[in-house]
Design an enzyme around this catalytic site. Structure first.
Site, PDB file in Angstrom:
ATOM      1  N   HIS A  13      -3.150   8.231  -1.816  1.00 35.27           N
ATOM      2  CA  HIS A  13      -3.845   7.033  -2.286  1.00 35.27           C
ATOM      3  C   HIS A  13      -3.542   5.899  -1.317  1.00 35.27           C
ATOM      4  O   HIS A  13      -2.372   5.683  -0.970  1.00 35.27           O
ATOM      5  CB  HIS A  13      -3.334   6.627  -3.674  1.00 35.27           C
ATOM      6  CG  HIS A  13      -3.536   7.652  -4.734  1.00 35.27           C
ATOM      7  ND1 HIS A  13      -4.745   7.864  -5.339  1.00 35.27           N
ATOM      8  CD2 HIS A  13      -2.678   8.539  -5.304  1.00 35.27           C
ATOM      9  CE1 HIS A  13      -4.631   8.823  -6.249  1.00 35.27           C
ATOM     10  NE2 HIS A  13      -3.382   9.261  -6.246  1.00 35.27           N
ATOM     11  N   ASP A  22      19.725   2.562   4.386  1.00 36.04           N
ATOM     12  CA  ASP A  22      21.045   1.945   4.239  1.00 36.04           C
ATOM     13  C   ASP A  22      21.181   1.236   2.892  1.00 36.04           C
ATOM     14  O   ASP A  22      22.288   0.924   2.467  1.00 36.04           O
ATOM     15  CB  ASP A  22      21.279   0.959   5.386  1.00 36.04           C
ATOM     16  CG  ASP A  22      21.233   1.659   6.751  1.00 36.04           C
ATOM     17  OD1 ASP A  22      21.924   2.682   6.909  1.00 36.04           O
ATOM     18  OD2 ASP A  22      20.491   1.201   7.641  1.00 36.04           O
ATOM     19  N   TYR A  53      -4.523 -10.476 -16.778  1.00 37.79           N
ATOM     20  CA  TYR A  53      -5.337  -9.492 -17.472  1.00 37.79           C
ATOM     21  C   TYR A  53      -4.984  -8.081 -17.009  1.00 37.79           C
ATOM     22  O   TYR A  53      -4.849  -7.164 -17.822  1.00 37.79           O
ATOM     23  CB  TYR A  53      -6.837  -9.758 -17.252  1.00 37.79           C
ATOM     24  CG  TYR A  53      -7.687  -8.843 -18.108  1.00 37.79           C
ATOM     25  CD1 TYR A  53      -7.901  -9.126 -19.450  1.00 37.79           C
ATOM     26  CD2 TYR A  53      -8.221  -7.665 -17.591  1.00 37.79           C
ATOM     27  CE1 TYR A  53      -8.631  -8.263 -20.258  1.00 37.79           C
ATOM     28  CE2 TYR A  53      -8.948  -6.800 -18.390  1.00 37.79           C
ATOM     29  CZ  TYR A  53      -9.151  -7.102 -19.717  1.00 37.79           C
ATOM     30  OH  TYR A  53      -9.860  -6.248 -20.524  1.00 37.79           O
ATOM     31  N   CYS A  61      15.485  -6.063  15.971  1.00 37.35           N
ATOM     32  CA  CYS A  61      14.881  -5.176  14.966  1.00 37.35           C
ATOM     33  C   CYS A  61      15.793  -3.983  14.681  1.00 37.35           C
ATOM     34  O   CYS A  61      16.137  -3.229  15.598  1.00 37.35           O
ATOM     35  CB  CYS A  61      13.523  -4.679  15.469  1.00 37.35           C
ATOM     36  SG  CYS A  61      12.865  -3.320  14.500  1.00 37.35           S
ATOM     37  N   HIS A 110       0.667  12.308  -3.046  1.00 38.74           N
ATOM     38  CA  HIS A 110       0.955  12.992  -4.299  1.00 38.74           C
ATOM     39  C   HIS A 110       0.817  14.490  -4.083  1.00 38.74           C
ATOM     40  O   HIS A 110      -0.268  14.973  -3.725  1.00 38.74           O
ATOM     41  CB  HIS A 110       0.005  12.513  -5.404  1.00 38.74           C
ATOM     42  CG  HIS A 110       0.394  11.168  -5.968  1.00 38.74           C
ATOM     43  ND1 HIS A 110      -0.492  10.350  -6.619  1.00 38.74           N
ATOM     44  CD2 HIS A 110       1.590  10.529  -5.985  1.00 38.74           C
ATOM     45  CE1 HIS A 110       0.144   9.255  -7.012  1.00 38.74           C
ATOM     46  NE2 HIS A 110       1.396   9.321  -6.635  1.00 38.74           N
ATOM     47  N   SER A 130       9.541  -5.274   4.703  1.00 39.75           N
ATOM     48  CA  SER A 130      10.524  -6.254   5.161  1.00 39.75           C
ATOM     49  C   SER A 130      10.758  -6.157   6.660  1.00 39.75           C
ATOM     50  O   SER A 130      11.496  -6.953   7.228  1.00 39.75           O
ATOM     51  CB  SER A 130      11.833  -6.090   4.383  1.00 39.75           C
ATOM     52  OG  SER A 130      12.232  -4.748   4.339  1.00 39.75           O
ATOM     53  N   GLU A 137      -0.401  12.575 -13.465  1.00 37.11           N
ATOM     54  CA  GLU A 137      -1.320  13.406 -12.677  1.00 37.11           C
ATOM     55  C   GLU A 137      -1.109  14.888 -12.982  1.00 37.11           C
ATOM     56  O   GLU A 137      -2.062  15.675 -12.984  1.00 37.11           O
ATOM     57  CB  GLU A 137      -1.141  13.130 -11.175  1.00 37.11           C
ATOM     58  CG  GLU A 137      -1.615  11.735 -10.775  1.00 37.11           C
ATOM     59  CD  GLU A 137      -2.000  11.636  -9.298  1.00 37.11           C
ATOM     60  OE1 GLU A 137      -1.876  12.633  -8.566  1.00 37.11           O
ATOM     61  OE2 GLU A 137      -2.432  10.538  -8.889  1.00 37.11           O
ATOM     62  N   ARG A 193     -17.316 -16.037  -7.211  1.00 37.41           N
ATOM     63  CA  ARG A 193     -16.630 -17.248  -7.651  1.00 37.41           C
ATOM     64  C   ARG A 193     -15.869 -17.885  -6.489  1.00 37.41           C
ATOM     65  O   ARG A 193     -15.423 -17.206  -5.573  1.00 37.41           O
ATOM     66  CB  ARG A 193     -15.707 -16.932  -8.834  1.00 37.41           C
ATOM     67  CG  ARG A 193     -14.389 -16.368  -8.484  1.00 37.41           C
ATOM     68  CD  ARG A 193     -13.796 -15.610  -9.657  1.00 37.41           C
ATOM     69  NE  ARG A 193     -12.817 -14.698  -9.122  1.00 37.41           N
ATOM     70  CZ  ARG A 193     -11.506 -14.838  -9.271  1.00 37.41           C
ATOM     71  NH1 ARG A 193     -11.025 -15.811  -9.989  1.00 37.41           N
ATOM     72  NH2 ARG A 193     -10.688 -13.990  -8.714  1.00 37.41           N
ATOM     73  N   HIS A 205       6.808   1.759   9.962  1.00 38.25           N
ATOM     74  CA  HIS A 205       7.649   2.768   9.327  1.00 38.25           C
ATOM     75  C   HIS A 205       7.167   3.055   7.910  1.00 38.25           C
ATOM     76  O   HIS A 205       6.445   2.262   7.312  1.00 38.25           O
ATOM     77  CB  HIS A 205       9.105   2.287   9.275  1.00 38.25           C
ATOM     78  CG  HIS A 205       9.329   1.166   8.295  1.00 38.25           C
ATOM     79  ND1 HIS A 205       8.927  -0.125   8.520  1.00 38.25           N
ATOM     80  CD2 HIS A 205       9.896   1.157   7.057  1.00 38.25           C
ATOM     81  CE1 HIS A 205       9.246  -0.891   7.495  1.00 38.25           C
ATOM     82  NE2 HIS A 205       9.836  -0.136   6.578  1.00 38.25           N
ATOM     83  N   GLN A 219       8.516   5.531   4.198  1.00 41.29           N
ATOM     84  CA  GLN A 219       9.711   5.918   3.465  1.00 41.29           C
ATOM     85  C   GLN A 219       9.506   7.260   2.758  1.00 41.29           C
ATOM     86  O   GLN A 219       8.378   7.700   2.542  1.00 41.29           O
ATOM     87  CB  GLN A 219      10.052   4.870   2.403  1.00 41.29           C
ATOM     88  CG  GLN A 219      10.184   3.446   2.939  1.00 41.29           C
ATOM     89  CD  GLN A 219      10.843   2.509   1.939  1.00 41.29           C
ATOM     90  OE1 GLN A 219      11.801   2.882   1.268  1.00 41.29           O
ATOM     91  NE2 GLN A 219      10.334   1.288   1.843  1.00 41.29           N
ATOM     92  N   HIS A 249       7.710  -1.137  18.726  1.00 43.92           N
ATOM     93  CA  HIS A 249       7.830  -2.139  17.663  1.00 43.92           C
ATOM     94  C   HIS A 249       6.477  -2.686  17.224  1.00 43.92           C
ATOM     95  O   HIS A 249       6.310  -3.095  16.069  1.00 43.92           O
ATOM     96  CB  HIS A 249       8.697  -3.281  18.206  1.00 43.92           C
ATOM     97  CG  HIS A 249       9.037  -4.340  17.207  1.00 43.92           C
ATOM     98  ND1 HIS A 249       9.955  -4.148  16.196  1.00 43.92           N
ATOM     99  CD2 HIS A 249       8.569  -5.611  17.046  1.00 43.92           C
ATOM    100  CE1 HIS A 249      10.061  -5.255  15.475  1.00 43.92           C
ATOM    101  NE2 HIS A 249       9.228  -6.154  15.962  1.00 43.92           N
ATOM    102  N   HIS A 292       8.371  -3.429  12.237  1.00 42.93           N
ATOM    103  CA  HIS A 292       8.366  -2.161  12.973  1.00 42.93           C
ATOM    104  C   HIS A 292       7.691  -1.083  12.116  1.00 42.93           C
ATOM    105  O   HIS A 292       8.092  -0.867  10.968  1.00 42.93           O
ATOM    106  CB  HIS A 292       9.803  -1.741  13.311  1.00 42.93           C
ATOM    107  CG  HIS A 292       9.859  -0.667  14.356  1.00 42.93           C
ATOM    108  ND1 HIS A 292      10.414  -0.859  15.597  1.00 42.93           N
ATOM    109  CD2 HIS A 292       9.392   0.610  14.340  1.00 42.93           C
ATOM    110  CE1 HIS A 292      10.307   0.260  16.302  1.00 42.93           C
ATOM    111  NE2 HIS A 292       9.689   1.169  15.552  1.00 42.93           N
ATOM    112  N   ASN A 349       4.625   1.053   2.997  1.00 45.47           N
ATOM    113  CA  ASN A 349       4.226  -0.312   2.680  1.00 45.47           C
ATOM    114  C   ASN A 349       3.901  -0.976   4.002  1.00 45.47           C
ATOM    115  O   ASN A 349       4.771  -1.136   4.846  1.00 45.47           O
ATOM    116  CB  ASN A 349       5.361  -1.086   2.008  1.00 45.47           C
ATOM    117  CG  ASN A 349       5.680  -0.537   0.630  1.00 45.47           C
ATOM    118  OD1 ASN A 349       4.799  -0.134  -0.105  1.00 45.47           O
ATOM    119  ND2 ASN A 349       6.965  -0.532   0.285  1.00 45.47           N
ATOM    120  N   CYS A 368      14.223  -0.489  15.986  1.00 49.79           N
ATOM    121  CA  CYS A 368      13.899  -0.168  17.376  1.00 49.79           C
ATOM    122  C   CYS A 368      14.945   0.782  17.969  1.00 49.79           C
ATOM    123  O   CYS A 368      16.112   0.775  17.569  1.00 49.79           O
ATOM    124  CB  CYS A 368      13.826  -1.454  18.213  1.00 49.79           C
ATOM    125  SG  CYS A 368      12.207  -2.256  18.177  1.00 49.79           S
TER     126      CYS A 368
END
Ligand SMILES: O=P(O)(O)O[C@H]1O[C@H](CO)[C@@H](O)[C@H](O)[C@H]1O
Ligand SMILES: O=P(O)(O)O[C@H]1O[C@H](CO)[C@@H](O)[C@H](O)[C@H]1O
Lengths: 347, 347
Positions: free
Chosen positions: A297, A75, A315, A49, A280, A160, A181, A28, A165, A167, A114, A163, A152, A52
């Site tokens: 994952h 923080d 959906y 940054c 996981h 955000s 799971e 499409r 990284h 978590q 960086h 650099h 992420n 850094c």
């Protein structure tokens, strides 16, 4: 053409959720939103940054002059170790179930540089990241039952800070996904007398169609039930249930697997491929965790190009995930992508 | 300040999923991605829009010169009525569960006017949309057990055409979300002898803190378990289980509720507030659907401004949804938002 080029649904055996697959729909036209490309000419060190080496973060803290990985407490963490006073007088009505939550959130800088994402680091520096994951997993799982290690990557995935990284969020309740799971892997072992992901790994290696990469210890596969266009599952070939059990050989092989997978991702559309990825592991307070197998994952959103992503919206939010590209076609694309990063090689 | 300003989790009784609430986190700085604002000076008719009256769509079809709503079969639907031949030889291994899927996808244009979103239509024209939803629900639910009516609003929610429109996807399997809501509402009725959402509506009206709006037939509430910052639940106050049962009075009151809710949304940040919304109705093939109550979920992504949204990414995808703003604070903001649309009034 694969045997799956018709409209169907597949079930994710780890969560019980289904995915609607509509391979014909990939044709499409697209006039909707497009994403910005990641900036490609960042400096190796950015004065502004907060991640850094040597720079100032929130609350007047200065980062050390680190030269490998660097970890600090977030923080602005979503979880903190303090139990709130109000937490003693919570509701008990089944329609208003609420419980206090405590835990810790840390940030892991992958490199002092960086401008270097995971695929741009040499394998031995990715190995430093793996070792850091393991170290903090071990430390936090001594105290918390559920340790989430994730990354992420890219602004489109809510990152955000450019650099590189990841978590760690650790807490004492089992999050919804781990609960699912846990229940499904346990149920499978009760019913079939074997480990769900061990059986799955065997079948995928034998079949081959969805395998993206493997080495002695790890398999990368587009799972049969993948929801995101280029979703992959990175799973141990060995009976490893959590980071604490990882041997040197397994850690080194894991760094290699990550190097290959993230390089191939970037090479699909010649861009820094955004994703959210995470590990996981078996909850640390189980008496028997033999039904678990450690896995990561990768959920990358891009669908057609560096700027057109899949939107999991109406959906998908109200019914179930839907995909256009079949998992088998995605696997073929990832299998054929070059192992030389597009910024280096001459593809 | 509400009693809930500490870190905690809440459980969604319709799905069983939990949400992590971290109210203190709303203060962190944001340097990440920002969204474009929706264009605000669209023409009433756009020659190039495939949804405008009289214009050409894909495959050389021309739209009629419609003057209220207009419905057509999606030219690139994710579901089609044809059963594929290959669907007869599907896998049976529990790790590779797959089933054929058939159904229908329709597009519903809300108005001939290219530049009028729901809150900008007068209530009687929103009533036309409600009547159209009902008509197509009745038609499709005679044939399919599961009819999903939804709207993706705004480019950030994957909407590929600015012309105001929604969709209907109908099929004979129960989607994952409907399956979960079916199981949980049924279980609740078995256990408590009453209807889950009927009990919930009563409690929320009595409490008042999360109520955004109500009229004789409908309640709008930020649900106790809301995951998105300004998520709302629009639920019938009456024993209505699906669109087929909607009376004229209920339909008219529904149009009013939608007018108020969508106007308030737009007034929160003085912008066309993006969201995905959709209806959950009892599956049409149940013998007894007394545990159901018809409701719509609104999932709007904006968090801090017209351009900064909440990203449901790493932790959210791999663990569970996380929110910063408490549902009670969100409800207060929506309760206080003006009922005069910002483009008209002088707020
Ligand atoms: O059908 P549309 O509006 O082109 O597409 C939009 O809604 C669909 C249903 O939620 C999603 O699958 C698509 O990702 C989204 O872009
Ligand atoms: O902690 P960060 O990187 O600032 O924030 C990012 O990751 C978090 C965990 O997935 C999400 O809750 C945020 O929405 C996202 O922007």
């Amino acid at each position: 053409m694969s045997q799956f080029e018709f409209t169907h649904r597949r079930k994710n055996p780890l969560t019980g959720n289904w995915v609607l697959v509509s391979p014909h729909r990939n044709n499409r036209p697209w006039l909707g939103a497009t994403e910005k490309n990641a900036p490609s000419n960042l400096p190796e060190h950015d004065e502004t940054c907060p991640l850094c080496p040597g720079n100032q973060r929130a609350n007047d803290v200065h980062n050390p002059d680190y030269d490998k990985t660097f970890v600090f407490t977030n923080d602005f963490g979503a979880l903190t170790p303090q139990v709130a006073e109000q937490a003693t007088q919570l509701e008990t009505n089944p329609l208003f179930e609420i419980e206090a939550a405590t835990g810790e959130c840390r940030v892991i800088c992958f490199s002092p540089k960086h401008n270097k994402t995971l695929p741009e680091l040499p394998a031995n520096e990715i190995k430093d990241v793996v070792d850091t994951w393991k170290q903090h997993y071990v430390e936090l799982s001594a105290q918390y039952s559920c340790v989430h290690i994730f990354e992420n990557k890219g602004a489109v995935m809510g990152c955000s800070q450019p650099h590189p990284h990841g978590q760690v969020w650790a807490h004492n309740h089992l999050s919804t996904e781990i609960q699912l799971e846990q229940a499904n892997q346990h149920q499978y072992q009760q019913t079939h007398g074997s480990n769900l992901l061990a059986d799955y790994v065997k079948r995928e290696i034998a079949d081959g169609e969805r395998v993206v990469y493997q080495n002695d210890h790890w398999l990368v596969v587009v799972p049969f039930w993948a929801a995101w266009p280029f979703e992959t599952l990175l799973v141990s070939k060995d009976d490893v249930r959590h980071f604490g059990q990882l041997t040197e050989a397994q850690a080194t092989a894991l760094a290699d697997a990550i190097k290959v997978l993230t390089t191939r991702y970037d090479n699909v559309f010649n861009c820094s491929f955004p994703y959210s990825m995470g590990w996981h592991c078996a909850p640390s307070d189980l008496n028997d965790d033999s039904h678990w197998r450690m896995h990561a994952h990768f959920y990358p959103p891009l669908l057609r190009s560096a700027t057109v992503k899949k939107h999991m919206v109406g959906y998908e939010m109200l019914a179930e995930s839907q995909r256009d590209l079949s998992p088998e076609t995605a696997a073929k694309i990832l299998k054929n992508a070059s192992d030389v990063h597009y910024t280096e090689g001459n593809q």
